[in-house]
Design an enzyme around this catalytic site. Structure first.
Site, PDB file in Angstrom:
ATOM      1  N   ASN A 108       4.308 -20.994  19.599  1.00 51.38           N
ATOM      2  CA  ASN A 108       4.691 -22.396  19.740  1.00 51.38           C
ATOM      3  C   ASN A 108       4.990 -22.926  18.337  1.00 51.38           C
ATOM      4  OD1 ASN A 108       4.841 -25.130  20.141  1.00 51.38           O
ATOM      5  ND2 ASN A 108       2.719 -25.388  20.837  1.00 51.38           N
ATOM      6  N   HIS A 162       0.516 -29.460  27.118  1.00 53.25           N
ATOM      7  CA  HIS A 162      -0.057 -29.151  25.799  1.00 53.25           C
ATOM      8  C   HIS A 162      -0.881 -30.340  25.296  1.00 53.25           C
ATOM      9  CE1 HIS A 162      -0.448 -28.291  21.553  1.00 53.25           C
ATOM     10  NE2 HIS A 162      -0.265 -27.028  21.885  1.00 53.25           N
ATOM     11  N   GLU A 208      -6.700 -23.793  25.603  1.00 51.85           N
ATOM     12  CA  GLU A 208      -6.628 -24.124  24.189  1.00 51.85           C
ATOM     13  C   GLU A 208      -7.578 -25.287  23.894  1.00 51.85           C
ATOM     14  OE1 GLU A 208      -2.523 -23.026  22.462  1.00 51.85           O
ATOM     15  OE2 GLU A 208      -2.276 -24.912  23.517  1.00 51.85           O
ATOM     16  N   GLY A 224      -4.988 -25.966  15.431  1.00 58.58           N
ATOM     17  CA  GLY A 224      -4.583 -26.339  14.074  1.00 58.58           C
ATOM     18  C   GLY A 224      -5.733 -26.603  13.129  1.00 58.58           C
TER      19      GLY A 224
HETATM   20  P1  PGA Z   1      -2.541 -23.358  16.442  1.00 60.30           P
HETATM   21  O1  PGA Z   1      -1.846 -24.051  17.696  1.00 60.30           O
HETATM   22  O2  PGA Z   1      -2.393 -21.870  16.646  1.00 60.30           O
HETATM   23  O3  PGA Z   1      -1.797 -23.871  15.245  1.00 60.30           O
HETATM   24  O4  PGA Z   1      -3.983 -23.756  16.458  1.00 60.30           O
HETATM   25  C1  PGA Z   1      -1.880 -23.467  18.975  1.00 60.30           C
HETATM   26  C2  PGA Z   1      -1.179 -24.330  19.980  1.00 60.30           C
HETATM   27  O5  PGA Z   1      -1.250 -25.565  19.870  1.00 60.30           O
HETATM   28  O6  PGA Z   1      -0.539 -23.821  20.911  1.00 60.30           O
END
Ligand code: PGA
Length: 237
Positions: A6, A88, A157, A163
């Site tokens: 993503n 998301h 998630e 993040g």
């Molecule tokens: P990240 O994001 O790997 O930067 O933590 C994952 C996502 O939001 O799909």
């Protein structure tokens, strides 16, 4: 195993094209049991043929019409796109999409036969209340969602892991995934701070069918390493 990237609001159209070109030359031919998905920013959508399937991070649930700032199915069709992320956490929390909006979007794209990567995840305050509270929160995110849909992929998630560089322990991922797997038979991905250094241990968990990777996938070499890891794990099994 499904390995998905993503890109969020990163990588321009030119950069996305270069990334895809490089990725295809690195991966060569993928065995059937590893599937690759790339979700670029909307203005970076590309008609792409290869081992990586390009999907969209978002679209408005309409063919076309008066929805300023949004794109509809006609825009996706132009690029042959048939895969979409729905639910998301950044769309839930930053864009304030409600569960009702999300369920409507899910239904719309389901009716048009799209592959839907449906994202769920709990905030930190819920995680701190334990597994039961977490599952209750996640169950509410299934409201109005057809978990029997044949082209469904679910991505767990945790909001606090996205993040942040933080990840649940492997035991925590396994216990949430195991419980979720009693609710549907669709593939279940883990997402949230997946990177080269932890991708293997996460993908090796029995209840993990792949990963959804944000910032850790922005360098094509890193994303390719994760694809290779997925291949190795599949070949061991
Ligand atoms: P990240 O994001 O790997 O930067 O933590 C994952 C996502 O939001 O799909």
């Amino acid at each position: 195993m499904i390995v998905a990237a993503n890109f969020k609001t990163n990588l321009t159209r030119i950069e996305t094209g270069e990334y895809l070109g490089e990725l295809e030359s690195l991966v060569g031919k993928i065995e059937e049991n590893v599937q690759v998905r790339i979700f670029p920013a909307t203005s970076s959508l590309i008609a792409h043929r290869g081992e990586a399937v390009v999907g969209t991070q978002n679209a408005y649930p309409a063919q076309s019409g008066a929805f300023t700032g949004e794109i509809g199915v006609v825009h996706l069709e132009e690029f042959g796109i048939k895969s979409i992320l729905v639910g998301h956490s950044e769309r839930r929390h930053i864009m304030h999409e409600s569960q009702v909006d999300i369920a409507k979007k899910f239904d719309f794209f389901k009716e048009r036969g799209f592959e839907i990567i449906y994202c769920i995840g709990e905030p930190l305050r819920t995680k701190e209340q334990g597994l039961e509270a977490t599952l209750e929160y996640l169950d509410a995110q299934f409201e109005g969602i057809d978990l029997e849909y044949g082209r469904l992929i679910v991505a767990y998630e945790p909001v606090w892991a996205i993040g942040s560089g933080l990840t649940p322990t492997l035991e925590e991922i396994e216990s949430v995934h195991k419980a979720l797997k009693t609710r549907f038979s669709a593939p279940l991905l883990y997402g949230g701070s997946v990177k080269v250094s932890n991708a293997r241990e996460i993908m090796e968990l029995p209840s993990v069918d792949g990963v959804l990777v944000g910032s850790g996938a922005l360098r094509v070499e890193d994303f390719f390493t994760m694809i290779q890891t997925a291949r190795e794990i599949e070949n061991q099994n």
